[in-house]
Write a protein that holds these residues in place. Structure first.
Motif, PDB file in Angstrom:
ATOM      1  N   ASN A  53       0.829  -1.199   0.000  1.00 16.57           N
ATOM      2  CA  ASN A  53       0.000   0.000   0.000  1.00 16.57           C
ATOM      3  C   ASN A  53       0.867   1.255   0.000  1.00 16.57           C
ATOM      4  O   ASN A  53       0.561   2.236  -0.683  1.00 16.57           O
ATOM      5  N   ARG A  56       2.211   1.764  -3.432  1.00 20.04           N
ATOM      6  CA  ARG A  56       1.167   2.265  -4.321  1.00 20.04           C
ATOM      7  C   ARG A  56       0.920   3.754  -4.094  1.00 20.04           C
ATOM      8  O   ARG A  56       0.771   4.522  -5.035  1.00 20.04           O
ATOM      9  N   SER A  57       0.912   4.171  -2.827  1.00 15.95           N
ATOM     10  CA  SER A  57       0.670   5.586  -2.545  1.00 15.95           C
ATOM     11  C   SER A  57       1.848   6.440  -3.008  1.00 15.95           C
ATOM     12  O   SER A  57       1.649   7.556  -3.498  1.00 15.95           O
ATOM     13  N   ARG A  60       1.504   6.849  -6.671  1.00 19.35           N
ATOM     14  CA  ARG A  60       0.423   7.778  -6.958  1.00 19.35           C
ATOM     15  C   ARG A  60       0.864   9.220  -6.705  1.00 19.35           C
ATOM     16  O   ARG A  60       0.565  10.123  -7.494  1.00 19.35           O
TER      17      ARG A  60
END
Length: 89
Positions: A53, A56-57, A60
Motif C-alpha cells: 500500500n 502504491r501511494s 500515486r
C-alpha cells in the motif's frame, strides 16, 4: 572432609546420577508456540500489505506531482529536515 566411604556422600552421588536430565515440556508451551506462529504469520502478512500500500501511494504521489527519479526522495528529505528542525526548538 567427606570420602566415598561416608554413606552421605554416596547417597549424594546416587542422587546426582539419578537426576532426570530432561523434563517434559508443559502443555502450555505447545499452545504458546502455536499462538506465536499464528501471530507471526498474520503480522507478516499485514506488514506485506502495508508495504504494498505504501508503494502504491508513493507511485500515486509521484504521478500526481509529476516527480521523476530521485525528486520524490529529495522532497521527502527536505520535508524531514524541516520537520526535525521545527521539533527541536
Amino acid at each position: 572432609m567427606t570420602t566415598l566411604n561416608n554413606s552421605t556422600a554416596v547417597h549424594t552421588v546416587d542422587t546426582i546420577n539419578n537426576f532426570p536430565t530432561c523434563t517434559l515440556p508443559h502443555p502450555r508451551d505447545d499452545h504458546e508456540r502455536i499462538l506465536l506462529r499464528k501471530l507471526d504469520l498474520r503480522m507478516s502478512i499485514l506488514v506485506i500489505f502495508y508495504a504494498l500500500n505504501l508503494q502504491r501511494s508513493v507511485t500515486r504521489f509521484e504521478k500526481d506531482l509529476h516527480l521523476h527519479g530521485q525528486q520524490y526522495a529529495t522532497t521527502l528529505s527536505i520535508l524531514y529536515v524541516g520537520y526535525i528542525l521545527c521539533k527541536c526548538q
